[in-house]
Enzyme design. Sequence first.
Site, PDB file in Angstrom:
ATOM      1  N   LYS A 195       0.871  -1.182   0.000  1.00  0.00           N
ATOM      2  CA  LYS A 195       0.000   0.000   0.000  1.00  0.00           C
ATOM      3  C   LYS A 195       0.905   1.229   0.000  1.00  0.00           C
ATOM      4  O   LYS A 195       1.507   1.580   1.017  1.00  0.00           O
ATOM      5  CB  LYS A 195      -0.868  -0.017   1.266  1.00  0.00           C
ATOM      6  CG  LYS A 195      -2.197   0.682   1.164  1.00  0.00           C
ATOM      7  CD  LYS A 195      -2.180   2.125   0.723  1.00  0.00           C
ATOM      8  CE  LYS A 195      -2.033   3.112   1.855  1.00  0.00           C
ATOM      9  NZ  LYS A 195      -1.933   4.521   1.407  1.00  0.00           N
ATOM     10  N   CYS A 304      13.271  10.807   7.224  1.00  0.00           N
ATOM     11  CA  CYS A 304      13.162  10.336   8.614  1.00  0.00           C
ATOM     12  C   CYS A 304      14.492  10.479   9.331  1.00  0.00           C
ATOM     13  O   CYS A 304      14.534  10.760  10.510  1.00  0.00           O
ATOM     14  CB  CYS A 304      12.701   8.895   8.635  1.00  0.00           C
ATOM     15  SG  CYS A 304      13.701   7.849   7.603  1.00  0.00           S
TER      16      CYS A 304
END
Length: 500
Positions: A195, A304
């Site tokens: 996804k 990140c």
Amino acid sequence: MASAPHTPASARTSTELQSVLWFDPAKILIDGQWRPCASGHVLPVENPSTGQVMGQIARGDAADIDAAIDAARHAFEGPWGRTPAAERGRILMEMSKLVQQRAEALAMIEALDVGKPLHQSLNDARALARYLEFYAGAADKLMGTTIPYQHGFTVYTLREPHGVAGIIIPWNYPMQILGRGVAAALAAGNTCVVKPAEDASVSTLAVAAIAQEAGLPAGVLNVVTGLGAEAGAALSEHPGLDHLSFTGSVATGQRIQAAAGRNVVPVTLELGGKSPHIVFDDCDLDDAMPTLVGACMQNAGQTCSAASRVLVQRGLYDEVKHRMADMYRGLVAGPAIDGHDLGPLISARQKALVGRYIEWGKAELNLAAEGSIRPDASPDGHFVRATLFSEVPPDHRLAQEEIFGPVQVLIPFEDEADALRIANGTVYGLIAGVWTRDGGRQMRMARQLNVGQVYLNNYGAGGGVELPFGGVGQSGHGREKGFEALYGFTRIKTVTARHG
Ligand code: NAP
Ligand code: MG
């Protein structure tokens, strides 16, 4: 010129996107078939450099996830489960070659859809090819062990795939994060349901099309686009999953872990960070300078592992501040396809979130310097100036919370103990960079920093497919990349034979 009308710009970018696509992004891939999602609903594909809609993706939901998991199960229990490891590796190597051949098209897709400056999106496409290559070579080198036990017994371990792996990807490095997840999962013998992020799905669909061309059997890699709260939640909660890997925010990671807990499946979480660069007085500052800025400004700070805190020892503090401020004044944000220092942020929402931090910073902190936005950039693009704050108290929210935009804070420190206290003083623990010539200090810092990876006199925001990568604390758990990822995508079965 700022007066350029928007409609022609939209037409230009949508044509550009269509011209590099060789598949229909409004379809999802389940069991080797490209089809509209079950509901027939779609979501817009936006160009963050212009705010214009360039096309559509399918808004898949629970019904599509059910079908994708069924297909992945069927493939795992069928042909893929019987495919020798060396053959899995050959298919991944073929995918790697096709990705390299299409690297420029993939880079253009990402620049248009995600707003990454072209040189960075090309780097992402090459990193994807490298992940596929690395895991292609590793597929047939995963082995179990034999264990000395009692007389009359032979004991060995089998390293087996989990089965159906769910992989949920964020928008900031879609190709790299897809590569490190899918290539490792498939090399280890799993099948996948992916996804991608709603704002960055097109390159994932492109890679799925490439996988088909490379000969990956039907059902081994399934992609369902859609919203996190619909397709993403349905995937993470599905009882048919055997493993779940998630990269994204802490808040969503907590939901994912709870869902995995209910189904008692292993989960890998790669969450955010507030990573420090620690600059000691004795470092080679000329060597360090470009990295101090680049390790945060890469991808406009939407990384990140961005080094969003720069901790500088007192003796060098003023010099670092002035040199960084000079560099900031030269940083230009502009349309991704023109290859600026910074592209736009991914969405209007992200721009608003980052803008709030900048407002708080301007009200409560010292603004050391700002970059600029190209004057003729579209006012509907999600551009944010590179922004540097100095003398930031370590407990200020701008020094504690992940901003995920082009904002860096400078924090002075006194000595090694002070540096460690500040560096370890957040809820996160992803990466740390240490700049010092003192070998003993390098070793002490490496041991005492509470993070998943330490860089000594360099900094790799996500770099190096060979290098195990992951966090501690709220940065997550489990390791991706390198051989560690293959261990994560497999489980051990112990076989104990009594033969006398
Ligand atoms: P996010 O909102 O957590 O989304 C990440 C992914 O999860 C997207 O595919 C999203 O889909 C999906 N999702 C959202 N809600 C969900 C739900 N309830 N159930 C299941 N899936 C759901 O994070 P983001 O804003 O895209 O990414 C930024 C964050 O990711 C930052 O905090 C960053 O630090 C972190 N990050 C970490 C790493 C790492 O390796 N450690 C790498 C990149 C990013 P939609 O986008 O369609 O909603
Ligand atoms: Mg987009």
